[in-house]
Design an enzyme around this catalytic site. Structure first.
Site, PDB file in Angstrom:
ATOM      1  N   ASP A 115      29.093  50.824  29.713  1.00  0.00           N
ATOM      2  CA  ASP A 115      29.907  52.027  29.886  1.00  0.00           C
ATOM      3  C   ASP A 115      29.061  53.287  29.673  1.00  0.00           C
ATOM      4  O   ASP A 115      29.186  54.261  30.406  1.00  0.00           O
ATOM      5  CB  ASP A 115      31.087  52.009  28.899  1.00  0.00           C
ATOM      6  CG  ASP A 115      31.852  50.694  28.983  1.00  0.00           C
ATOM      7  OD1 ASP A 115      32.382  50.392  30.045  1.00  0.00           O
ATOM      8  OD2 ASP A 115      31.890  49.967  27.976  1.00  0.00           O
ATOM      9  N   HIS A 174      36.205  48.801  24.489  1.00  0.00           N
ATOM     10  CA  HIS A 174      35.684  48.552  25.838  1.00  0.00           C
ATOM     11  C   HIS A 174      36.867  48.146  26.720  1.00  0.00           C
ATOM     12  O   HIS A 174      37.131  46.977  26.951  1.00  0.00           O
ATOM     13  CB  HIS A 174      34.623  47.456  25.835  1.00  0.00           C
ATOM     14  CG  HIS A 174      34.290  46.971  27.220  1.00  0.00           C
ATOM     15  ND1 HIS A 174      33.580  47.740  28.107  1.00  0.00           N
ATOM     16  CD2 HIS A 174      34.597  45.840  27.878  1.00  0.00           C
ATOM     17  CE1 HIS A 174      33.471  47.092  29.255  1.00  0.00           C
ATOM     18  NE2 HIS A 174      34.086  45.939  29.141  1.00  0.00           N
TER      19      HIS A 174
HETATM   20  P1  NAX Z   1      32.129  34.043  34.525  1.00  0.00           P
HETATM   21  O1  NAX Z   1      33.529  33.579  34.635  1.00  0.00           O
HETATM   22  O2  NAX Z   1      31.258  34.100  35.725  1.00  0.00           O
HETATM   23  O3  NAX Z   1      31.367  33.150  33.455  1.00  0.00           O
HETATM   24  C1  NAX Z   1      31.913  32.834  32.218  1.00  0.00           C
HETATM   25  C2  NAX Z   1      31.285  31.536  31.786  1.00  0.00           C
HETATM   26  O4  NAX Z   1      31.704  31.289  30.453  1.00  0.00           O
HETATM   27  C3  NAX Z   1      31.704  30.334  32.624  1.00  0.00           C
HETATM   28  O5  NAX Z   1      30.549  29.653  33.073  1.00  0.00           O
HETATM   29  C4  NAX Z   1      32.539  29.492  31.644  1.00  0.00           C
HETATM   30  O6  NAX Z   1      32.385  28.106  31.876  1.00  0.00           O
HETATM   31  C5  NAX Z   1      31.932  29.922  30.317  1.00  0.00           C
HETATM   32  N1  NAX Z   1      32.810  29.728  29.167  1.00  0.00           N
HETATM   33  C6  NAX Z   1      34.163  29.865  29.103  1.00  0.00           C
HETATM   34  N2  NAX Z   1      34.583  29.563  27.872  1.00  0.00           N
HETATM   35  C7  NAX Z   1      33.489  29.254  27.144  1.00  0.00           C
HETATM   36  C8  NAX Z   1      33.292  28.834  25.803  1.00  0.00           C
HETATM   37  N3  NAX Z   1      34.329  28.675  24.980  1.00  0.00           N
HETATM   38  N4  NAX Z   1      32.040  28.582  25.403  1.00  0.00           N
HETATM   39  C9  NAX Z   1      30.996  28.716  26.235  1.00  0.00           C
HETATM   40  N5  NAX Z   1      31.111  29.083  27.522  1.00  0.00           N
HETATM   41  C10 NAX Z   1      32.354  29.354  27.963  1.00  0.00           C
HETATM   42  O7  NAX Z   1      32.216  35.476  33.797  1.00  0.00           O
HETATM   43  P2  NAX Z   1      31.116  36.631  33.735  1.00  0.00           P
HETATM   44  O8  NAX Z   1      31.239  37.483  34.934  1.00  0.00           O
HETATM   45  O9  NAX Z   1      29.795  36.043  33.416  1.00  0.00           O
HETATM   46  O10 NAX Z   1      31.687  37.499  32.525  1.00  0.00           O
HETATM   47  C11 NAX Z   1      31.691  36.991  31.213  1.00  0.00           C
HETATM   48  C12 NAX Z   1      32.506  37.889  30.302  1.00  0.00           C
HETATM   49  O11 NAX Z   1      31.944  39.190  30.223  1.00  0.00           O
HETATM   50  C13 NAX Z   1      33.962  38.093  30.782  1.00  0.00           C
HETATM   51  O12 NAX Z   1      34.816  37.972  29.656  1.00  0.00           O
HETATM   52  C14 NAX Z   1      33.958  39.524  31.251  1.00  0.00           C
HETATM   53  O13 NAX Z   1      35.230  40.122  31.169  1.00  0.00           O
HETATM   54  C15 NAX Z   1      32.981  40.149  30.283  1.00  0.00           C
HETATM   55  N6  NAX Z   1      32.407  41.445  30.649  1.00  0.00           N
HETATM   56  C16 NAX Z   1      32.165  42.313  29.648  1.00  0.00           C
HETATM   57  C17 NAX Z   1      31.563  43.536  29.873  1.00  0.00           C
HETATM   58  C18 NAX Z   1      31.281  44.477  28.759  1.00  0.00           C
HETATM   59  O14 NAX Z   1      30.788  45.569  29.049  1.00  0.00           O
HETATM   60  N7  NAX Z   1      31.554  44.160  27.501  1.00  0.00           N
HETATM   61  C19 NAX Z   1      31.207  43.962  31.253  1.00  0.00           C
HETATM   62  C20 NAX Z   1      31.096  42.834  32.216  1.00  0.00           C
HETATM   63  C21 NAX Z   1      32.104  41.739  32.041  1.00  0.00           C
HETATM   64  O15 NAX Z   1      33.308  42.137  32.652  1.00  0.00           O
END
Ligand code: NAX
Length: 328
Positions: free
Chosen positions: A159, A187
């Site tokens: 951000d 966030h």
């Molecule tokens: P994806 O859905 O591409 O990948 C998430 C991965 O996490 C998947 O491979 C899934 O199998 C794995 N996963 C789910 N539960 C798990 C657990 N208990 N233990 C280990 N692995 C697990 O998501 P992605 O685009 O990589 O985003 C990941 C997270 O980042 C999301 O929650 C998203 O909202 C968040 N974000 C946060 C941001 C920030 O600025 N704080 C910005 C970007 C993003 O939106």
């Protein structure tokens, strides 16, 4: 040769993981002469894809990559870790209330907090990226008995970078010219990118950009809604820029902050700036040794900023209330 730094990444086979792991392994996070061990954590359904990612890491033959351990076991995943990057979480599905999402993810972060406390190195620092990242971080911190609260962070650097880039574009300068940009609060769409304290080439942004209506309106909403705009355009959420935000956050916490500047990250409030104690809220912080950090004192909060910070903090309080039963 230096001793390797061990970095654990959850959600390693996801979108952000696919960009982040290669940046860490190539030396972008800790430097070109610092070896790293990667402990990559996925849930069972993600393990096959993770296998492919590990093959690609092998195929890069990175000089700084020492060891890669893919696992779906939390104890193994956090063993000896110096940096726990909690990226994985369950996305919100159609029909799911925010409260449901908080509950589902909350349980995950209780388990991860406990596993960090039980297995990580004594100097472990944890950065939560998976959303809702502030409250997930709060839950992990509360579950991690014995790990000091000041080792827990939630990411608002993406951000901050978005806000800097918008201000630079409007002023017609390079983004390097923008400093002292603080993201306050959660966030989420209530976050407040603070233009009142930001500077361009050392001058107040409000002296450089005379269009106050743009600063109070379009600037703030563009930053707040940027994630949604990326999804609209790309058909998928921010990934490379999010991974870059993780790299920038860790670099900012492990290197001295430039004189007079600060960086944004959500940390456990001790009541600074009237933010309720114990909430994980984004505020301006700095470090002089790349290890301990402090909240910057004396940042002025005018009435416009106060209203926006309070609104975001209110949302954090409501999120905390919704997960009260998960807190020990
Ligand atoms: P994806 O859905 O591409 O990948 C998430 C991965 O996490 C998947 O491979 C899934 O199998 C794995 N996963 C789910 N539960 C798990 C657990 N208990 N233990 C280990 N692995 C697990 O998501 P992605 O685009 O990589 O985003 C990941 C997270 O980042 C999301 O929650 C998203 O909202 C968040 N974000 C946060 C941001 C920030 O600025 N704080 C910005 C970007 C993003 O939106």
């Amino acid at each position: 040769m230096k001793d390797p730094i061990t970095v654990s990444v959850t959600g390693a086979a996801g979108q952000i993981g696919y960009s982040l792991l290669f940046r860490i392994a190539s030396g972008a996070m800790f430097g070109p002469d610092q070896p790293v061990n990667l402990r990559l954590i996925e849930i069972e359904p993600g393990m096959k894809a993770l296998e492919g990612v590990v093959m690609e890491l092998d195929d890069c033959a990175f000089p700084t990559l020492n060891e890669v351990v893919p696992t779906c076991d939390l104890n193994e995943g956090f063993r000896g870790t110096n940096w726990a990057l909690l990226v994985g979480s369950v996305p919100r599905k159609a029909g799911m209330e925010r409260k449901d999402l908080l509950g589902i993810n909350g349980k995950i972060f209780v388990g991860q907090g406990k596993a960090i406390a039980g297995n990580a190195a004594s100097d472990v620092r944890t950065l939560v990226v998976g959303n809702p990242c502030n409250t997930n971080c709060l839950i992990a911190m509360n579950a991690a008995d014995g790990v000091p609260n000041d080792r827990f962070f939630a990411m608002t650097r993406l951000d901050e970078n978005r806000a800097k880039s918008q201000l630079a574009k409007k002023a017609g300068v390079h983004q390097n010219a923008v400093s002292n940009l603080c993201i306050w609060g959660n966030h989420s769409a209530t976050q407040y990118p603070d233009f009142t304290n930001a500077k361009i080439d050392g001058k107040a942004v409000t002296d450089v950009i005379s269009d106050r209506a743009w600063l109070e309106g379009e600037f703030i909403s563009t930053v707040q809604q940027r994630g949604a705009a990326i999804i609209q355009a790309r058909g998928a959420s921010s990934a490379a820029s999010a991974a870059n935000g993780v790299v920038d956050t860790v670099k900012s916490l492990t290197n001295p902050t430039p004189a007079g500047d600060w960086t944004s990250v959500a940390v456990c409030s001790n009541g600074e700036f009237g933010i309720d104690t114990g909430l994980i809220a984004s505020m301006p912080i700095r470090t002089s040794d790349g290890k301990s950090w402090e909240v910057v004192e004396g940042v002025e909060i005018d009435a416009f900023s106060r209203d926006r910070i309070d609104a975001s903090v209110q949302e954090l309080k409501e999120e905390r209330e919704a997960v009260q039963d998960l807190m020990s």
